[in-house]
Design an enzyme around this catalytic site. Structure first.
Site, short mmCIF file in Angstrom:
data_model
loop_
_atom_site.label_atom_id
_atom_site.label_comp_id
_atom_site.label_asym_id
_atom_site.label_seq_id
_atom_site.Cartn_x
_atom_site.Cartn_y
_atom_site.Cartn_z
CB SER A 242 -0.97 -0.05 1.19
OG SER A 242 -1.95 0.96 1.10
CG ASP B 280 -17.07 22.09 5.85
OD1 ASP B 280 -16.78 23.00 5.05
OD2 ASP B 280 -18.13 21.44 5.80
CG HIS C 1 -5.89 -1.89 0.14
ND1 HIS C 1 -5.33 -1.43 -1.03
CD2 HIS C 1 -5.18 -1.33 1.16
CE1 HIS C 1 -4.33 -0.61 -0.74
NE2 HIS C 1 -4.22 -0.53 0.58
#
Length: 267
Positions: free
Chosen positions: A93, A183, A243
């Site tokens: 990964s 935000d 994954h």
């Protein structure tokens, strides 16, 4: 054979060791695997379910701020220099992304010297970020939408054209990430662009093995890292999972065969 193994985002050395045990059981018993902890604390802005991830865990970097990626790269390069030589590098990964970055930087900075590894293995890997392609400065408009401004680096990947950085393959992943948490961020933010196979002058001439799951929920885990490497020296396979590492015995055997074939090709 001695491999340097790099774990993924919000992972640990212990978790990677556990995930690798089924495949290393199919490899020669005298091979050695050395693991390096990434070192940076992950953030929930990057991984919403971080609280459910087993601790301890760490990341190589969070958002690709230039200084954070550079720090991760320099730490890894220094470790290879001080603890090497290693025969191979094995990245899972984000660890695979760092392994690819290390080889790309060697190609760019020391093209006439031997690579630091004889071979590389990538599991569920994705493209690394580039120090040469400049940055995208993202800012919020009055309508609370993200507006990008490209600041080219040594390489101008736009080639003077106006690109949609919200969709461009160099930057779309980062746009999606920061747009989801805009935000909670302080703007503007300057983020590195990713390498693309078309950005490099020649394929990396290091024998490599590339493995990914057909059900990987990260769309950016694709063939792109494989495409960075010389296809005559690269081997690849897919497995039925997501994954993670292959889990079915026939897939583990095939994975081991690819690794051993690559090692044999070195001699």
């Amino acid at each position: 054979m001695r491999f340097l193994c790099l774990h993924g985002y919000a992972f640990s050395v212990e978790v990677l060791q556990q995930q690798m045990e089924p495949i290393t059981a199919h490899l020669p018993s005298d091979w050695e695997y050395e693991f390096l902890e990434a070192g940076m604390e992950p953030t929930q802005l990057m991984l919403p379910n971080l609280k459910q991830v087993p601790k301890p865990n760490s990341s190589w970097y969070n958002f690709p701020y230039p200084e954070d990626v550079e720090e991760a790269y320099e730490r890894l390069a220094a470790y290879v220099e001080s603890e090497g030589p290693f025969d191979g590098i094995w990245g899972f990964s984000q660890g695979g992304s760092m392994a690819a970055l290390l080889l790309l930087m060697h190609q760019a900075e020391h093209p006439d010297t031997p690579y630091p590894f004889k071979m590389a293995i990538f599991t569920s890997a994705f493209l690394p970020h580039s120090f040469d392609n400049g940055v995208i400065s993202w800012d919020l408009t009055e309508k609370n939408t993200l507006e990008p401004a490209y600041l080219p680096g040594r390489i101008d990947v736009s080639h003077g054209k106006k690109l949609d950085w919200k969709k461009d393959l160099h930057t779309s992943i980062e746009y999606d990430m920061i747009n989801a948490v805009k935000d909670e961020l302080d703007f503007p933010v300057d983020l590195l662009l990713r390498w693309r196979p078309s950005d490099i002058p020649e394929k990396i001439p290091v024998p490599s093995v590339h493995v990914r799951g057909l059900k990987d929920h990260y769309s950016f885990v694709d063939e792109s890292v494989y495409e960075l490497f010389d296809p005559d020296m690269a081997r690849k396979m897919t497995h039925r999972g997501g994954h993670n590492f292959p889990r079915y015995n026939e897939e583990l055997v095939h994975f081991a065969e690819l690794i051993i074939e690559t090692v044999v090709s070195l001699h």
